[in-house]
Design a protein around this motif. Sequence first.
Motif, short mmCIF file in Angstrom:
data_model
loop_
_atom_site.label_atom_id
_atom_site.label_comp_id
_atom_site.label_asym_id
_atom_site.label_seq_id
_atom_site.Cartn_x
_atom_site.Cartn_y
_atom_site.Cartn_z
N LEU A 230 13.06 22.08 -26.04
CA LEU A 230 13.41 21.87 -27.52
C LEU A 230 12.91 20.64 -27.82
N VAL A 231 12.08 20.68 -28.98
CA VAL A 231 11.42 19.51 -29.74
C VAL A 231 12.12 18.93 -30.86
N ILE A 232 12.65 20.06 -31.76
CA ILE A 232 13.56 19.64 -33.06
C ILE A 232 14.70 20.16 -33.00
N LEU A 233 15.71 19.67 -33.36
CA LEU A 233 17.03 20.18 -33.66
C LEU A 233 17.58 19.78 -34.76
N ASP A 234 18.13 20.76 -35.72
CA ASP A 234 18.57 20.75 -36.87
C ASP A 234 20.05 21.23 -36.85
N ILE A 235 21.22 20.07 -36.81
CA ILE A 235 22.42 20.43 -36.72
C ILE A 235 22.94 20.07 -37.96
N GLY A 236 22.50 20.27 -39.13
CA GLY A 236 23.09 19.76 -40.38
C GLY A 236 24.45 20.72 -40.74
N LYS A 237 24.71 21.81 -40.31
CA LYS A 237 25.80 22.51 -40.52
C LYS A 237 27.11 22.03 -39.85
N LEU A 238 27.07 21.15 -38.90
CA LEU A 238 28.21 20.60 -37.95
C LEU A 238 28.54 19.43 -38.81
N CYS A 239 28.94 19.24 -40.08
CA CYS A 239 29.52 18.26 -40.72
C CYS A 239 30.95 17.94 -40.57
N ASN A 240 31.76 18.73 -40.13
CA ASN A 240 33.18 18.33 -39.80
C ASN A 240 33.40 18.21 -38.27
N VAL A 241 32.36 17.84 -37.40
CA VAL A 241 32.69 17.56 -36.33
C VAL A 241 33.20 15.95 -36.06
N THR A 242 34.36 15.87 -35.11
CA THR A 242 35.05 14.81 -35.01
C THR A 242 34.94 14.43 -33.64
N ASP B 75 18.17 14.70 -36.44
CA ASP B 75 18.96 14.15 -37.49
C ASP B 75 20.41 14.31 -37.28
N LEU B 76 20.96 13.17 -36.95
CA LEU B 76 22.54 12.91 -36.66
C LEU B 76 23.16 12.99 -37.94
N GLY B 77 22.41 12.81 -39.27
CA GLY B 77 23.23 12.51 -40.59
C GLY B 77 24.31 13.36 -40.70
N SER B 78 24.37 14.62 -40.25
CA SER B 78 25.89 15.55 -40.54
C SER B 78 26.94 15.03 -39.78
N LEU B 79 26.84 14.27 -38.75
CA LEU B 79 27.96 13.99 -37.96
C LEU B 79 28.60 12.60 -38.00
N SER B 80 28.53 12.47 -39.49
CA SER B 80 29.22 11.07 -39.97
C SER B 80 30.89 11.22 -39.90
#
Length: 148
Positions: free
Chosen positions: A68-80, A97-102
């Motif tokens: 695995l080279v690239i991982l897009d986890i953009g839909k996991l925005c509600n993860v706590t 990109d961890l931007g969705s894990l805010s």
Amino acid sequence: MEPVADGLRNWDGSDTYTFDGSDRIQGSVIDMSELNLPPAIRCLVVSGSLLDSTTVIDDDFLCRCASLVILDIGKLCNVTRIGHGFLRECRSLTNLDLGSLSNVTEIGDGFLRECTMEDLDLSPLSKVTWVGDDFLRKCWRLRELNLS
């Protein structure tokens, strides 16, 4: 074409796979601990409406996915909460990109342990109040780490 791995029903043999979580979500928890990605998959996109309610990434999320080279986890925005072994031993991962894990407040043991990324931006994880052991352990190639 390689054999279809568990949970990859619609994989067409290409190097990119879009994962919708349909058979890996239990309530609000996504479990991808025993998902063996075929080596041909270099880019994984985690996307789908089922992922909107996911609040916990369970233990060993995609650990040991060597190709695995690239991982897009953009839909996991509600993860706590991120469980133990998040992306552990993903030695080819170069783009994350961890931007969705805010909204994450807890990170389990072994977060990105033994990964080979050179640059990592952890600034989206500004709400984290607890981090487990072995955080970024053995990440020898890490040159730049953004914690702002």
